[in-house]
Write a protein that holds these residues in place. Structure first.
Motif, PDB file in Angstrom:
ATOM      1  N   LEU A  41     -60.373 -47.836 -65.761  1.00  0.00           N
ATOM      2  CA  LEU A  41     -60.108 -47.274 -64.225  1.00  0.00           C
ATOM      3  C   LEU A  41     -59.058 -47.521 -63.813  1.00  0.00           C
ATOM      4  O   LEU A  41     -58.285 -48.441 -63.848  1.00  0.00           O
ATOM      5  CB  LEU A  41     -61.341 -47.881 -63.447  1.00  0.00           C
ATOM      6  N   HIS A  43     -57.186 -46.875 -59.867  1.00  0.00           N
ATOM      7  CA  HIS A  43     -57.167 -46.386 -58.384  1.00  0.00           C
ATOM      8  C   HIS A  43     -55.944 -45.708 -58.053  1.00  0.00           C
ATOM      9  O   HIS A  43     -54.615 -46.556 -57.922  1.00  0.00           O
ATOM     10  CB  HIS A  43     -57.553 -47.392 -57.589  1.00  0.00           C
ATOM     11  N   PHE A  49     -59.554 -41.738 -58.269  1.00  0.00           N
ATOM     12  CA  PHE A  49     -59.709 -42.557 -59.223  1.00  0.00           C
ATOM     13  C   PHE A  49     -59.777 -41.896 -60.492  1.00  0.00           C
ATOM     14  O   PHE A  49     -60.067 -40.620 -60.581  1.00  0.00           O
ATOM     15  CB  PHE A  49     -61.265 -43.128 -59.085  1.00  0.00           C
ATOM     16  N   ASN A 112     -58.049 -51.324 -64.706  1.00  0.00           N
ATOM     17  CA  ASN A 112     -59.179 -52.143 -64.745  1.00  0.00           C
ATOM     18  C   ASN A 112     -60.049 -51.866 -65.920  1.00  0.00           C
ATOM     19  O   ASN A 112     -60.531 -50.446 -65.926  1.00  0.00           O
ATOM     20  CB  ASN A 112     -60.353 -52.009 -63.402  1.00  0.00           C
ATOM     21  N   VAL A 134     -58.215 -57.110 -66.131  1.00  0.00           N
ATOM     22  CA  VAL A 134     -57.053 -56.257 -65.466  1.00  0.00           C
ATOM     23  C   VAL A 134     -55.791 -56.236 -66.205  1.00  0.00           C
ATOM     24  O   VAL A 134     -55.283 -57.355 -66.757  1.00  0.00           O
ATOM     25  CB  VAL A 134     -56.842 -56.599 -63.693  1.00  0.00           C
TER      26      VAL A 134
HETATM   27  C1  LIG Z   1     -59.983 -54.127 -60.293  1.00  0.00           C
HETATM   28  O1  LIG Z   1     -59.957 -55.522 -60.524  1.00  0.00           O
HETATM   29  C2  LIG Z   1     -59.639 -56.366 -59.512  1.00  0.00           C
HETATM   30  C3  LIG Z   1     -59.853 -57.787 -60.020  1.00  0.00           C
HETATM   31  O2  LIG Z   1     -61.042 -57.810 -60.416  1.00  0.00           O
HETATM   32  C4  LIG Z   1     -60.292 -55.983 -58.058  1.00  0.00           C
HETATM   33  O3  LIG Z   1     -59.676 -56.661 -56.875  1.00  0.00           O
HETATM   34  C5  LIG Z   1     -60.198 -54.520 -57.886  1.00  0.00           C
HETATM   35  O4  LIG Z   1     -60.851 -54.228 -56.743  1.00  0.00           O
HETATM   36  C6  LIG Z   1     -60.513 -53.602 -58.957  1.00  0.00           C
HETATM   37  N1  LIG Z   1     -60.081 -52.081 -58.679  1.00  0.00           N
HETATM   38  C7  LIG Z   1     -61.049 -51.160 -58.985  1.00  0.00           C
HETATM   39  C8  LIG Z   1     -60.480 -49.873 -58.497  1.00  0.00           C
HETATM   40  O5  LIG Z   1     -62.223 -51.332 -59.400  1.00  0.00           O
END
Ligand SMILES: *[C@@H]1O[C@H](CO)[C@@H](O)[C@H](O)[C@H]1NC(C)=O
Ligand SMILES: *[C@@H]1O[C@H](CO)[C@@H](O)[C@H](O)[C@H]1NC(C)=O
Length: 435
Positions: A41, A43, A49, A112, A134
């Motif tokens: 994923l 962002h 997304f 992610n 990540v």
């Molecule tokens: C991706 O992972 C990080 C660390 O766990 C988190 O802070 C972040 O919100 C996640 N991003 C998404 C788009 O889910």
């Protein structure tokens, strides 16, 4: 005496790297024979997304190795080490016509990666993952510098590799979408080139109306590279994409100042000889506006604007006069620009003129117009702002996801090897600085 089962774990190696590097995604500590979905994923900076996912069965040690195991469903099939990136699409319900492009090159693309139980196709957001990791993917390698350029009326960004140099230089010209697009130059600096991303499409608006740039603008940009203390002045290449190819070829042939050491064209054409103000070229293209087509979904197809390839030599760059090696990267399903027909015509012109030994054509079936650095998601169509008319349309670029993605990998490798051969090589005055 069985202890507590260890938790499922995702390992991404390297977890931080340059965007054109492959990564290894391993899932460990699963029960053997478990159906799982590995999901990636992003962002985006535009707050959208993007996702990709593969369906796997853990092996008898409870592992999934994305580099070696076959996906049996999801957004890609088979053994595809980088399928989690190149098969990315906007998540269901996203705005239409999106394209994933990194604007802030001083921050990484953050991916992610999660693993879910079962073979899922949707509702990832509402489902608890078994494990997450990540990955950071960078256009700018550590130590690459980014310098805004505003001297001599130029608008661009210069990327410098770490170290004193001198390094070979690159003048990087994007296409008709205009603006300042930095990510490719940032990546090329990560490979050891001083690369100048130049905005040349944005017209100057003064009391005098709108004015497009001309030869002197590109010559000033080339000189800036030549005279830069960290650049080998006689080792400068030009890189053109789409309309940028018309500029690069035109300057290489007609400008007394611009003498590139080699030239790479991505999805370009020699029709529309740029020599003088771009305004004249745009006026010429406008005459062919009636050749615009639309597909069944009303997406714009622009490739016929330059077709048929004219016989009149004054309507084409005289590529028989090119004096440097040229690499043409061509998508055979390019719906936006007649790159295939142009490459064939250039080959014939250069054969006639006796300089075809300078020409290399890499042509890819099933490949569209947007040949990006490797692992970038394939975009078959996307929103496009017509600068002059200030209207938004959806443009069909073409390509099929699997062959297009393979072509991106191959085209980038060929580009790096071509630049290395002609700008570094072994016999050149610009040896690679030793670390
Ligand atoms: C991706 O992972 C990080 C660390 O766990 C988190 O802070 C972040 O919100 C996640 N991003 C998404 C788009 O889910
Ligand atoms: C507009 O620009 C042209 C070329 O730069 C110049 O010759 C002309 O005098 C200008 N006209 C006005 C009204 O400023």
């Amino acid at each position: 005496m069985a202890g507590k089962e260890p938790c499922p774990l995702i390992v991404v190696r390297p977890s931080r790297c340059i965007v054109d590097e492959k990564f290894l995604v391993l899932v460990q500590n699963l029960p053997p024979g478990l159906a799982v979905t590995v999901h990636a994923l992003i962002h985006s900076e535009d707050d959208d997304f993007w996702e990709a996912f593969g369906h796997y069965i853990s092996d008898d040690r409870g592992c999934v190795n994305v580099a070696k195991d076959a996906s049996i469903g999801g957004s890609y099939d088979g053994v595809e080490p980088m399928g989690l990136l190149w098969s990315m699409k906007p998540i269901p319900g996203s705005r239409p016509g999106l394209r994933l492009r990194k604007k802030e090159v001083h921050t990484p693309l953050v991916v992610n990666i999660s693993v879910y139980q079962g073979h899922m196709n949707e509702r990832f957001k509402d489902t608890r993952a078994l494990a997450c990791a990540v990955a950071e993917r960078w256009y700018m390698a550590p130590g690459v510098q980014r310098v805004g350029i505003t001297t001599n009326g130029l608008k661009g960004t210069l990327f410098l590799p770490p170290g004193a140099g001198p390094f070979p230089g690159l003048l990087d010209l994007w296409g008709g979408g205009g603006g300042l697009v930095e990510y490719r130059s940032a990546l090329l600096a990560s490979h050891g080139y001083v690369s100048l991303a130049l905005d040349y499409m944005t017209p100057k608006t003064s009391g005098n109306g709108t004015q497009h740039v001309g030869n002197d603008y590109f010559e000033a940009a080339f000189r800036l590279l030549q005279e830069h203390p960290q650049v080998c002045g006689d080792r400068i290449a030009m890189l053109g994409l789409s309309f940028g190819t018309s500029v690069a070829l035109g300057m290489a042939v007609y400008s007394p100042v611009i003498k590139p050491k080699c030239l790479v064209s991505v999805s370009g054409s020699h029709v529309m000889p740029v020599n003088g103000s771009l305004s004249d070229v745009f006026a010429e293209i406008k005459k062919n506006a009636h050749n615009t087509r639309h597909d069944e979904e009303n997406r714009i197809i622009w490739r016929d604007l330059l077709l048929p390839i004219p016989d009149d030599p004054s309507k084409k760059v005289d590529v028989g006069r090119i004096q440097c090696p040229v690499l043409l990267l061509v998508g055979e399903d390019d719906q936006n620009w007649p790159a295939s027909e142009s490459a064939e015509d250039m080959r014939q012109m250069m054969e006639k003129a006796g300089n075809s030994h300078l020409l290399t054509i890499a042509s890819y079936p099933g490949t569209g117009h947007l040949i990006e650095p490797p692992y970038s998601p394939h975009i078959r169509a996307s929103n496009f702002m017509v600068a002059q008319a200030r209207t938004k349309v959806i443009v069909l670029w073409g390509g099929q996801t699997v062959p297009h993605s393979k072509a991106q990998e191959d085209a980038w490798q060929k580009t790096l090897v071509f630049l290395e051969d002609h700008l570094y090589g072994t016999k050149h005055r610009c040896p690679r600085p030793q670390n």
